[in-house]
Design a protein around this motif. Structure first.
Motif, mmCIF file in Angstrom:
data_model
loop_
_atom_site.group_PDB
_atom_site.id
_atom_site.type_symbol
_atom_site.label_atom_id
_atom_site.label_comp_id
_atom_site.label_asym_id
_atom_site.label_seq_id
_atom_site.Cartn_x
_atom_site.Cartn_y
_atom_site.Cartn_z
ATOM 1 N N LEU A 63 -2.381 2.129 -4.595
ATOM 2 C CA LEU A 63 -2.008 3.534 -4.419
ATOM 3 C C LEU A 63 -3.225 4.310 -3.942
ATOM 4 O O LEU A 63 -4.265 4.315 -4.603
ATOM 5 C CB LEU A 63 -1.493 4.106 -5.743
ATOM 6 C CG LEU A 63 -1.101 5.588 -5.780
ATOM 7 C CD1 LEU A 63 0.057 5.867 -4.824
ATOM 8 C CD2 LEU A 63 -0.722 5.993 -7.201
ATOM 9 N N VAL A 64 -3.092 4.957 -2.782
ATOM 10 C CA VAL A 64 -4.218 5.711 -2.226
ATOM 11 C C VAL A 64 -3.780 7.138 -1.930
ATOM 12 O O VAL A 64 -2.603 7.406 -1.636
ATOM 13 C CB VAL A 64 -4.781 5.053 -0.950
ATOM 14 C CG1 VAL A 64 -5.229 3.624 -1.231
ATOM 15 C CG2 VAL A 64 -3.764 5.073 0.181
ATOM 16 N N ASP A 65 -4.724 8.053 -1.999
ATOM 17 C CA ASP A 65 -4.459 9.453 -1.686
ATOM 18 C C ASP A 65 -5.767 10.079 -1.221
ATOM 19 O O ASP A 65 -6.831 9.767 -1.775
ATOM 20 C CB ASP A 65 -3.930 10.200 -2.913
ATOM 21 C CG ASP A 65 -3.348 11.560 -2.572
ATOM 22 O OD1 ASP A 65 -2.113 11.688 -2.594
ATOM 23 O OD2 ASP A 65 -4.124 12.500 -2.299
ATOM 24 N N ARG A 66 -5.677 10.952 -0.248
ATOM 25 C CA ARG A 66 -6.909 11.564 0.251
ATOM 26 C C ARG A 66 -7.476 12.601 -0.712
ATOM 27 O O ARG A 66 -8.639 12.979 -0.602
ATOM 28 C CB ARG A 66 -6.672 12.211 1.617
ATOM 29 C CG ARG A 66 -5.730 13.403 1.606
ATOM 30 C CD ARG A 66 -5.624 13.983 2.989
ATOM 31 N NE ARG A 66 -4.807 15.193 3.018
ATOM 32 C CZ ARG A 66 -4.661 15.956 4.089
ATOM 33 N NH1 ARG A 66 -5.268 15.627 5.224
ATOM 34 N NH2 ARG A 66 -3.914 17.036 4.036
ATOM 35 N N GLY A 67 -6.666 13.075 -1.648
ATOM 36 C CA GLY A 67 -7.140 14.044 -2.633
ATOM 37 C C GLY A 67 -7.924 13.391 -3.740
ATOM 38 O O GLY A 67 -7.913 12.173 -3.934
ATOM 39 N N VAL A 101 3.828 -1.046 3.758
ATOM 40 C CA VAL A 101 3.215 0.264 3.534
ATOM 41 C C VAL A 101 4.315 1.265 3.194
ATOM 42 O O VAL A 101 5.378 1.285 3.828
ATOM 43 C CB VAL A 101 2.431 0.744 4.774
ATOM 44 C CG1 VAL A 101 1.853 2.140 4.538
ATOM 45 C CG2 VAL A 101 1.318 -0.241 5.120
ATOM 46 N N VAL A 102 4.064 2.103 2.199
ATOM 47 C CA VAL A 102 4.951 3.210 1.858
ATOM 48 C C VAL A 102 4.210 4.500 2.154
ATOM 49 O O VAL A 102 3.125 4.742 1.610
ATOM 50 C CB VAL A 102 5.358 3.178 0.374
ATOM 51 C CG1 VAL A 102 6.310 4.334 0.065
ATOM 52 C CG2 VAL A 102 6.006 1.852 0.019
ATOM 53 N N LEU A 103 4.777 5.326 3.032
ATOM 54 C CA LEU A 103 4.190 6.622 3.347
ATOM 55 C C LEU A 103 4.949 7.680 2.553
ATOM 56 O O LEU A 103 6.018 8.132 2.951
ATOM 57 C CB LEU A 103 4.264 6.890 4.851
ATOM 58 C CG LEU A 103 3.509 5.880 5.727
ATOM 59 C CD1 LEU A 103 3.672 6.244 7.206
ATOM 60 C CD2 LEU A 103 2.035 5.827 5.339
ATOM 61 N N ALA A 104 4.400 8.036 1.404
ATOM 62 C CA ALA A 104 5.040 8.990 0.500
ATOM 63 C C ALA A 104 4.385 10.352 0.700
ATOM 64 O O ALA A 104 3.549 10.791 -0.097
ATOM 65 C CB ALA A 104 4.909 8.527 -0.946
ATOM 66 N N CYS A 127 7.313 5.300 -6.852
ATOM 67 C CA CYS A 127 7.377 4.040 -6.109
ATOM 68 C C CYS A 127 6.459 3.003 -6.747
ATOM 69 O O CYS A 127 6.839 1.835 -6.916
ATOM 70 C CB CYS A 127 6.983 4.284 -4.657
ATOM 71 S SG CYS A 127 7.138 2.826 -3.603
ATOM 72 N N ALA A 128 5.258 3.422 -7.125
ATOM 73 C CA ALA A 128 4.314 2.492 -7.748
ATOM 74 C C ALA A 128 4.869 1.932 -9.051
ATOM 75 O O ALA A 128 4.721 0.736 -9.345
ATOM 76 C CB ALA A 128 2.987 3.207 -8.003
ATOM 77 N N VAL A 129 5.534 2.772 -9.833
ATOM 78 C CA VAL A 129 6.112 2.314 -11.093
ATOM 79 C C VAL A 129 7.254 1.336 -10.845
ATOM 80 O O VAL A 129 7.384 0.315 -11.527
ATOM 81 C CB VAL A 129 6.586 3.518 -11.927
ATOM 82 C CG1 VAL A 129 7.425 3.067 -13.108
ATOM 83 C CG2 VAL A 129 5.387 4.318 -12.414
ATOM 84 N N THR A 164 0.843 -1.190 0.000
ATOM 85 C CA THR A 164 0.000 0.000 0.000
ATOM 86 C C THR A 164 0.878 1.238 0.000
ATOM 87 O O THR A 164 1.719 1.407 0.891
ATOM 88 C CB THR A 164 -0.922 0.037 1.233
ATOM 89 O OG1 THR A 164 -1.727 -1.141 1.268
ATOM 90 C CG2 THR A 164 -1.829 1.266 1.190
ATOM 91 N N ILE A 165 0.709 2.089 -1.003
ATOM 92 C CA ILE A 165 1.415 3.365 -1.081
ATOM 93 C C ILE A 165 0.423 4.453 -0.723
ATOM 94 O O ILE A 165 -0.633 4.574 -1.349
ATOM 95 C CB ILE A 165 1.980 3.625 -2.490
ATOM 96 C CG1 ILE A 165 2.890 2.475 -2.923
ATOM 97 C CG2 ILE A 165 2.727 4.949 -2.534
ATOM 98 C CD1 ILE A 165 3.298 2.559 -4.387
ATOM 99 N N VAL A 166 0.765 5.243 0.280
ATOM 100 C CA VAL A 166 -0.110 6.318 0.723
ATOM 101 C C VAL A 166 0.499 7.640 0.266
ATOM 102 O O VAL A 166 1.562 8.040 0.743
ATOM 103 C CB VAL A 166 -0.304 6.303 2.248
ATOM 104 C CG1 VAL A 166 -1.388 7.305 2.651
ATOM 105 C CG2 VAL A 166 -0.654 4.904 2.743
ATOM 106 N N GLY A 167 -0.167 8.287 -0.675
ATOM 107 C CA GLY A 167 0.328 9.543 -1.226
ATOM 108 C C GLY A 167 0.607 9.404 -2.712
ATOM 109 O O GLY A 167 1.485 8.633 -3.115
ATOM 110 N N ALA A 168 -0.145 10.137 -3.542
ATOM 111 C CA ALA A 168 -0.026 10.017 -4.997
ATOM 112 C C ALA A 168 0.626 11.248 -5.607
ATOM 113 O O ALA A 168 0.208 11.722 -6.656
ATOM 114 C CB ALA A 168 -1.393 9.770 -5.624
ATOM 115 N N GLY A 169 1.659 11.760 -4.936
ATOM 116 C CA GLY A 169 2.504 12.773 -5.538
ATOM 117 C C GLY A 169 3.593 12.093 -6.346
ATOM 118 O O GLY A 169 3.502 10.901 -6.673
#
Length: 311
Positions: free
Chosen positions: A33-37, A143-146, A20-22, A9-14
């Protein structure tokens, strides 16, 4: 180590989360990949204002990292990014305008957010999509906190967290916009504003749109009510540029605009009972001040480390 029962799980889609996802996809590792925006990009935000995209977060990017340079060359060939300028103006209250040179700054016709979208939809088995959701607790597995350290600390203790400066971005549209500088300007010794960008020059469409970034101290005093800062910011812009009143304005609050310091590694990981947690973002920048390219490097290195861990 065997693959986790749940995706990474990657948190943050900047830019860091996208990179990281790539890296995980290229290594054959499934990720979520999740982001609150509602849109990807993070602080590379480019919302549509009055019919055009405007960069309201990062103002530009530079290229020092060789790996990042390969990506930028692909963006250039595709028409997604272009060299902008190596010269900015310098303004200060009561002083004549001067200039300063530095590394080439790059800009984008479609706004900086378009680059994050391109990273997620680039070469590979398929486009990576971000899920719009806000996590209140760490999920199980890797978990990745990006994200900025203060935001990551809401989910877990961050090792040696760095501080962040706040900023307000005020966008102003004009009928015409004669400026005492070309492209952009640093504003020194001013209590309200510290950077101005001609967004029409930056985007290449000559639109009379100016983007002002405030000082951290001024922003902190107005974080609860950003609209209350618009009149003072516009007055400050007019005082250093001589512009007339704008025809429209827009303000955006950045509680964690930019890191005040940087970590001495490109990422870090800690092992918790729920699973390993990796920290990534532009603040993980041992080679210099945090930049867009340091976010890309951080996310890429974290993703590759996870692939190596699972191999």
């Amino acid at each position: 180590m065997s693959p986790p029962s749940t995706p990474v799980t990657i948190v943050g889609a900047g830019m860091a989360g996208a990179a990281c996802a790539v890296a995980l996809r290229d290594g054959g590792v499934e990720c979520r990949l999740v982001d609150r925006g509602r849109a990807v990009g993070g602080r590379m935000a480019s919302p549509q204002l009055h019919g055009r995209r405007v960069d309201i977060g990062a103002g530009y990017f530079t290229v020092r990292d060789d790996g990042f340079a390969e990506l930028v060359e692909a963006w250039k060939v595709a028409g997604l990014a272009r060299p902008w300028t190596d010269t900015f103006g310098v303004l200060a209250p009561g002083a004549d305008a001067t200039t300063t040179t530095g590394p080439t700054r790059w800009a984008t016709p479609g706004g900086l957010r378009s680059l994050v979208r391109d990273v997620l939809g680039g070469a590979g088995p398929g486009e990576i999509t971000a899920e719009s959701t806000e996590l209140t607790a760490l999920p199980d597995g890797i978990v990745v906190l990006a994200m900025p350290d203060p935001q990551a600390s809401r989910l877990v203790d961050v090792p040696d967290p760095v501080n962040y400066d706040a900023a307000l971005t005020v966008v102003a549209g004009f009928e015409d916009m004669p400026l005492p500088f070309e492209n952009a300007a640093f504003v020194n010794a001013h209590p309200v504003i510290e950077f101005l960008a001609d967004d029409g020059a930056r985007r290449g469409d000559s639109a009379p749109v100016l983007v002002a970034h405030t000082t951290a101290d001024f922003a902190r005093a107005h974080l609860r009510d950003p609209e209350s800062a618009v009149a003072q910011t516009v007055a400050a812009v007019r005082s250093v540029t001589g512009l007339r009143a704008p025809s429209w304005t827009h303000v955006h609050r950045w509680t964690f605009a930019k890191p005040a310091q940087a970590h001495d590694s490109t990422f870090r990981s800690v092992d918790l009972a729920s699973g390993p947690v990796y920290f990534a973002g532009d603040q993980w920048s041992p080679s210099g001040p945090p930049r867009v390219e340091s976010a890309w490097r951080s996310g890429t290195d974290a993703g590759r480390a996870i692939c190596a861990r699972l191999s």
